[in-house]
Design a protein around this motif. Structure first.
Motif: not given
Length: 419
Positions: A48-66
């Motif tokens: 569940k946590l892994a799926a949530a983290a990757l979902s958050r990653w996919r929605a992240a903008d460039a600043a959040e990814r950096l």
């Protein structure tokens, strides 16, 4: 063909991960989700946590990814103090317990984080895509390169040859897969569906690709093959829409005329060597009369080398061939390997530089990169291992007498110059 796809379906089923119900929303900050994932022990909660983290990653903008990459580089890095203490302890008592402690201290926590993220449905594809963004960010922040080392380390294991499945792709393959071939083709652009059909439908054409069970519908690398009589010296006749197909039983040569890596996030993970060797085995079993296996390859760095070294562009075919031979045999990168990337690939695989052709690629790309020159690298099964050893020990370029004869002394010659 049917058995190959059936095997791929079976393996993808074995690797499939079903998403648990009630997965987390992913509203928490990405580092917080990762910290929670690292602290948890339950498999279901971890998914569940892994799926949530990757979902958050996919929605992240460039600043959040950096910011996330910086989190991986800093908070999830090796603790040098703990590593030093573990190394000293193992030096004093070389037992299993101290070795285990040393190995644990030497592994960055982010490696375990990536393993846990990979538990999520589609996690492997997300991590491959994540590395694309990471490599781009590392160009601006070299310190992120240590994070990329961990991606490469894990991908080298996850995409080990033992997990890869070879499939032949033909005109009856799924349309979505054929569309991907059009998008991924990196050597000779596929202009249309008719162009694609001419490459995979005729009886004297073959296309093979490696797949991974975690990415069952997306090729990792593919090679296009033409069955011919003799070794061709130009790409035009191979791709011509007006050519007459050759009965496979009459072919004596298999020409690898295009090899394309499909996943940018797997850069540095080598599949081509295994792909060519396995395709040679498959073709040899299917068509035992084949006596020659060779490529018709571009020379992508020729024009850049001419410009970098101040050599005037040649005007005649003989001069083009001579300078192309000199480039392939003598131009070196800083590490001592041949400067040309395609040459490095095939020579390391055990091929020889067999022949060089002028006016072989009349496309705009061929003219701009190599003045239309192309090269045959020949794979002689009886000499592949020796050629590889010769190259691996001293980066010696194995070439035919004909190619060597093209390289003649000249006033501006700079043998072995590092570029």
């Amino acid at each position: 063909m049917g058995r190959s796809w059936a095997l791929g379906d079976l393996l993808s089923t074995l690797f499939e991960r079903r998403a648990p119900t009630g997965a987390a929303s992913g509203d928490a900050p990405l580092p917080d989700l990762c910290r929670a994932l690292m602290s948890g022990r339950g498999e279901v909660s971890g998914m569940k946590l892994a799926a949530a983290a990757l979902s958050r990653w996919r929605a992240a903008d460039a600043a959040e990814r950096l910011a996330f990459f910086r989190f991986l580089a800093d908070e999830m890095d090796v603790d040098p103090v703990a590593l030093g203490e573990a190394a000293r302890a193992y030096e004093g008592s070389r037992d299993t317990a101290h070795l285990t402690a040393l190995l644990t201290a030497a592994e960055p926590p982010r490696q375990e984080l990536l393993r846990r993220l990979n538990q999520a449905p589609g996690g492997t594809a997300d991590l491959v895509a994540m590395r694309v963004a990471l490599m781009k960010a590392a160009e601006e922040e070299p310190g992120l390169g240590r994070v990329d080392l961990d991606f490469r380390h894990l991908f080298a294991s996850w995409f080990n040859r033992g997990f890869l499945v070879l499939r032949r792709i033909d005109w009856d393959s799924p349309a979505a897969l054929l569309e991907r071939l059009i998008a991924y083709e990196a050597v000779h652009e596929i202009q249309s569906w008719d162009d694609l059909r001419r490459r995979v439908a005729p009886k004297d054409r073959r296309c093979f690709a490696f797949f991974h069970p975690a990415l069952p519908d997306d090729p990792l690398i593919f090679v296009q093959v033409a069955l011919t009589r003799g070794i061709p010296g130009a790409i035009g006749p191979i791709l011509s829409k007006d050519r007459e197909p050759l009965p496979p039983a009459e072919a004596d040569t298999a020409i690898f005329y295009s090899i394309s890596n499909c996943q940018a996030g797997l850069r540095g993970i080598s599949f081509g060597n295994s792909l060519i060797k396995q395709v040679v085995e498959v073709l040899g079993a299917e068509l035992p009369q084949l006596s020659t296996f060779a490529t018709l390859s571009p020379i992508p760095g020729l024009v850049r080398w001419l410009d970098d070294t101040g050599i005037a562009h040649p005007v005649g075919p003989a001069e083009v061939r001579a300078l192309a031979a000199r480039y392939l045999l003598e131009a070196k990168a800083r590490d001592g390997q041949p400067r040309d990337p395609v040459a490095r690939f095939h020579l390391d695989n055990g091929a020889e530089v067999h022949a060089i052709h002028a006016d072989a690629d009349l496309s705009p790309r061929g003219q701009s990169q190599s003045l239309g020159a192309m090269v045959n690298y020949r794979y002689d099964p009886a000499r592949v291992e020796d050629n590889h050893e010769t190259y691996a020990t001293a980066y010696h370029v194995v070439a035919t007498r004909e190619v060597k004869a093209l390289v003649t002394p000249g006033a501006d010659r700079a043998r072995g110059t590092r570029d």
